[in-house]
Design an enzyme around this catalytic site. Structure first.
Site, short mmCIF file in Angstrom:
data_model
loop_
_atom_site.label_atom_id
_atom_site.label_comp_id
_atom_site.label_asym_id
_atom_site.label_seq_id
_atom_site.Cartn_x
_atom_site.Cartn_y
_atom_site.Cartn_z
N GLY A 1 -1.75 4.78 15.78
CA GLY A 1 -1.12 4.95 14.46
C GLY A 1 -1.57 6.29 13.91
N VAL B 1 -1.87 1.63 11.25
CA VAL B 1 -0.42 1.56 11.07
C VAL B 1 -0.11 0.90 9.73
CG1 VAL B 1 -0.02 1.47 13.56
CG2 VAL B 1 -0.12 -0.68 12.26
N ALA C 1 0.59 -1.56 6.97
CA ALA C 1 0.03 -2.90 6.86
C ALA C 1 1.13 -3.95 6.91
CB ALA C 1 -0.75 -3.02 5.55
N ASN D 1 -4.34 -1.02 4.89
CA ASN D 1 -4.53 -1.76 3.64
C ASN D 1 -4.05 -3.20 3.80
OD1 ASN D 1 -5.83 -0.14 1.81
ND2 ASN D 1 -3.95 0.82 1.06
N SER E 1 -10.96 4.15 1.81
CA SER E 1 -10.43 4.78 0.60
C SER E 1 -10.73 6.27 0.59
CB SER E 1 -11.04 4.16 -0.65
OG SER E 1 -10.57 4.84 -1.80
N GLY E 2 -9.79 7.00 0.01
CA GLY E 2 -10.00 8.44 -0.13
C GLY E 2 -8.75 9.23 0.22
N LYS F 1 -11.96 -3.75 -0.72
CA LYS F 1 -11.04 -2.61 -0.86
C LYS F 1 -9.92 -2.95 -1.86
CE LYS F 1 -8.81 1.24 -0.16
NZ LYS F 1 -7.44 1.23 0.12
N HIS G 1 -11.38 -2.67 -5.23
CA HIS G 1 -11.54 -1.22 -5.49
C HIS G 1 -10.22 -0.66 -6.04
CE1 HIS G 1 -10.62 2.88 -4.22
NE2 HIS G 1 -11.89 3.18 -4.36
N ASN G 2 -9.13 -1.01 -5.39
CA ASN G 2 -7.83 -0.48 -5.83
C ASN G 2 -7.44 -1.04 -7.19
OD1 ASN G 2 -7.93 0.62 -3.28
ND2 ASN G 2 -5.78 0.29 -2.87
N GLU H 1 -9.25 0.89 -9.61
CA GLU H 1 -8.59 2.22 -9.67
C GLU H 1 -7.39 2.17 -10.62
OE1 GLU H 1 -7.66 3.81 -5.70
OE2 GLU H 1 -5.67 4.28 -6.46
N ARG I 1 -4.50 -30.38 -25.95
CA ARG I 1 -4.22 -30.95 -24.63
C ARG I 1 -4.47 -32.46 -24.64
NH1 ARG I 1 -7.39 -29.48 -20.58
NH2 ARG I 1 -5.79 -29.69 -18.99
N HIS J 1 -5.52 -35.34 -21.91
CA HIS J 1 -6.26 -34.62 -20.86
C HIS J 1 -7.77 -34.76 -21.00
CE1 HIS J 1 -2.77 -32.96 -18.98
NE2 HIS J 1 -2.32 -32.48 -20.13
P1 NBP Z 1 2.08 4.46 7.20
O1 NBP Z 1 1.60 3.31 6.41
O2 NBP Z 1 3.20 5.28 6.71
O3 NBP Z 1 2.48 3.91 8.68
C1 NBP Z 1 3.00 4.77 9.65
C2 NBP Z 1 2.40 4.45 11.00
O4 NBP Z 1 2.66 3.09 11.38
C3 NBP Z 1 3.04 5.31 12.09
O5 NBP Z 1 2.04 5.64 13.02
C4 NBP Z 1 4.08 4.35 12.68
O6 NBP Z 1 4.44 4.67 14.00
C5 NBP Z 1 3.30 3.07 12.66
N1 NBP Z 1 4.11 1.86 12.85
C6 NBP Z 1 5.02 1.27 12.04
BR1 NBP Z 1 5.58 1.95 10.44
N2 NBP Z 1 5.55 0.15 12.54
C7 NBP Z 1 4.95 0.01 13.73
C8 NBP Z 1 5.07 -0.98 14.74
N3 NBP Z 1 5.87 -2.03 14.61
N4 NBP Z 1 4.33 -0.82 15.86
C9 NBP Z 1 3.51 0.23 16.00
N5 NBP Z 1 3.33 1.20 15.07
C10 NBP Z 1 4.06 1.08 13.94
O7 NBP Z 1 0.85 5.43 7.58
P2 NBP Z 1 -0.35 5.98 6.67
O8 NBP Z 1 0.11 6.41 5.32
O9 NBP Z 1 -1.07 6.93 7.55
O10 NBP Z 1 -1.28 4.69 6.45
C11 NBP Z 1 -1.84 3.96 7.53
C12 NBP Z 1 -2.56 2.75 6.96
O11 NBP Z 1 -3.62 3.20 6.11
C13 NBP Z 1 -1.68 1.86 6.08
O12 NBP Z 1 -2.03 0.52 6.27
C14 NBP Z 1 -2.01 2.30 4.68
O13 NBP Z 1 -1.77 1.29 3.73
C15 NBP Z 1 -3.49 2.62 4.81
N6 NBP Z 1 -4.02 3.56 3.83
C16 NBP Z 1 -3.30 4.64 3.43
C17 NBP Z 1 -3.81 5.53 2.50
C18 NBP Z 1 -3.03 6.74 2.09
O14 NBP Z 1 -3.51 7.46 1.18
N7 NBP Z 1 -1.88 7.02 2.71
C19 NBP Z 1 -5.09 5.32 2.00
C20 NBP Z 1 -5.82 4.24 2.44
C21 NBP Z 1 -5.28 3.37 3.37
P3 NBP Z 1 5.68 5.68 14.26
O15 NBP Z 1 5.11 7.06 14.14
O16 NBP Z 1 6.10 5.34 15.63
O17 NBP Z 1 6.74 5.38 13.24
#
Ligand code: NBP
Length: 479
Positions: A11, A76, A78, A104, A130-131, A185, A188-189, A192, A449, A455
């Site tokens: 991912g 990937v 969530a 997430n 986070s970050g 986490k 935390h959100n 936030e 109640r 109750h």
């Molecule tokens: P995204 O949440 O946008 O997911 C994109 C990734 O998921 C790509 O690598 C995509 O592959 C893959 N993917 C999907 Br969509 N469906 C898939 C499937 N069925 N099988 C395999 N791979 C699949 O990416 P992100 O923004 O980098 O976030 C990644 C995780 O980190 C998420 O859970 C997100 O909630 C969490 N997170 C994000 C942040 C932030 O600031 N963005 C912060 C903290 C946590 P592809 O390239 O082939 O489409």
């Protein structure tokens, strides 16, 4: 292919790609995989010189590239994509191998996945990260759950790539078993959300009541950031408020549509708090405020409703008011964290996680969005007394909030009189007043109640449950 990579990341969108680079920059050999192989090759092409990457195209190649026991990080989207990836990789793994989900995920999904994979002998670690993308690259705050033994080999690697607090401590700890990391986490959100809402309310009061411009408010936030409110969110607020839109020359904040978006974790924090019976009113108000902002048709239809006539403050009054807003913001922030930590403590009790609240405060001191100087003091409060019933029971916080309360109330009076919505400040003050109240109207609620539904109620002077014969002679019987 030699099985040489110490860790693998599948991912490779913004988060996964930066996390993989972070591992590589810290000297680990990193196997790379993504559903769409183009992302894998793009990473190697652009950043291959940063470290030791092993690019792979298939799940089999990816697993084969990892040293044993294998450590495989999933980054990937969530939800279903995470399950799809687990289903793809789990059959290729062996007992003792480890899957780390850095997405997430909802903690209930993490609990299910951990249970299922445990049957296969695979360690499943749900790790909150986070970050944002910068954090993933330069050092995030990491909240891993899962089996404690997995932390023996994984922990040192996470400690290396994590953010470091001002005292040099890594912003990662084993939070607790199964879903504990993703639960923390999630809260935390939620915090936030509340922090951002409170900052938003402070901004609107300074603008609409005190009459300051966005640039002046940015300066006020910069000053606040040198004091007890010192935090990443206050710092970036000053940056956003001082930014001028290049196209129009207007303050950036005035050209952005006032409809806030949300992903899911703030909402989950409130939903789970309802299930656990924990009052997180500040976080709930923050979620509702974002939701209300998005109801444009409803807002449009309500614009003509009557409101008070605002009266502008003089320059010296505005400056004094700004000081009061700082007090209100700080006091409300203490309440938000009090509520968030209450939820963590309730989750920990419900799921038997034994979470160390001081350690949670400690790992939020760097890397994450709510990082703040103030967390050092929360950590100290829990370190001094692990069974602290609430942050408000800590002497220092109690004194500070007591000292802030007059200004806090004055700010709310001004907000109400001038018609500025401050649901976060108001909910926080109501929570504070409810907690310190000698008597609450819940006694009346119990009477109602008992009246309409038999109750029953408990009495202040005797044990047992009682019912009054409301339709009869109103005598009391044991319930
Ligand atoms: P995204 O949440 O946008 O997911 C994109 C990734 O998921 C790509 O690598 C995509 O592959 C893959 N993917 C999907 Br969509 N469906 C898939 C499937 N069925 N099988 C395999 N791979 C699949 O990416 P992100 O923004 O980098 O976030 C990644 C995780 O980190 C998420 O859970 C997100 O909630 C969490 N997170 C994000 C942040 C932030 O600031 N963005 C912060 C903290 C946590 P592809 O390239 O082939 O489409």
């Amino acid at each position: 292919m030699s099985s040489s990579a110490q860790i693998g990341v599948t991912g490779l969108a913004v988060m996964g790609r930066n996390l993989a680079r972070n591992f590589a920059r810290n000297g680990y050999a990193v196997a790379l995989h993504n559903r769409t192989a183009a992302r894998t090759h793009a990473l190697v092409e652009e950043f291959g010189s940063e470290g030791d990457f092993v690019a792979t195209e298939t799940a089999k190649e990816f697993v084969a590239a990892l040293e044993r026991p294998r450590r495989l990080v999933i980054m990937v989207k969530a939800g279903e994509p995470t399950d799809a990836v687990i289903q793809e990789f789990a059959p290729l793994l062996e007992p003792g191998d480890m899957i780390i989900d850095g997405g997430n995920a909802h903690f209930a999904d993490t609990r299910r996945r951990e249970r299922d994979l445990r049957e296969q002998g695979i360690h499943f670690v749900g790790a909150g990260i986070s970050g944002g993308e910068e954090g993933a690259l330069h050092g995030p705050s990491i909240m891993p759950g899962g089996p404690v033994e997995s932390y023996d080999s994984l922990g040192p690697m996470l400690e290396k790539i994590s953010a470091k607090a001002a005292d040099g401590a890594p912003c990662v700890t084993h939070v607790g078993p199964d879903g504990a990391g993703h639960f923390v986490k999630m809260v935390h959100n939620g915090i936030e959300y509340a922090d951002m809402q409170l900052i938003g309310e402070a901004y609107q009061l300074l603008r609409d009541v005190a009459g300051y411009s966005p640039a002046q408010i940015a300066d006020i936030f910069r000053t606040w950031n040198t004091g007890r409110l010192d935090s990443y969110l206050i710092e970036i607020t000053a940056e956003v408020l001082s930014h001028v839109d290049a196209a129009t020359g207007e303050p950036f904040v005035d050209v952005v549509q006032d409809q806030a978006e949300q992903k899911g974790t703030g909402r989950w924090t409130v939903q789970i708090a309802l299930d656990l019976g924990v009052p997180v009113s500040g976080i709930a108000e923050a979620v509702f405020a974002r939701s209300l902002s998005g109801h444009s048709a409803l807002r449009e239809a309500s614009r003509g409703l009557a409101g008070p006539t605002a009266s502008a403050l003089s320059e010296s009054e505005a400056s004094a008011f700004a000081d009061q807003v700082e007090q209100a913001l700080y006091a409300s922030k203490i309440v938000s964290y009090t509520q968030g930590f209450h939820e963590i403590s309730a989750g920990s009790a419900e799921y038997d996680w034994n979470i160390d609240l001081g350690a949670v405060a400690s790992i939020w001191r760097g890397g994450c969005i709510i990082r703040a100087a103030f967390l050092d003091r929360i950590r100290a409060a829990y370190d001094a007394r692990a069974d602290l019933p609430s942050l408000l029971s800590d002497d220092t916080f109690a004194q500070e909030i007591g000292a802030a309360q007059d200004d806090w109330r004055a700010v709310l009076v001004a907000a109400v009189q001038q018609g500025v919505p401050t649901p976060g400040f108001a909910a926080a003050l109501a929570y504070y007043d409810a907690l310190r109240a000698e008597r609450l109207p819940a006694a009346l609620t119990q009477g109602q109640r008992d009246f309409f539904g038999a109750h029953t109620y408990r009495r202040t002077d005797r044990e047992g449950s009682f019912h009054t014969l409301w339709g009869g002679d109103r005598s009391e019987v044991t319930g």
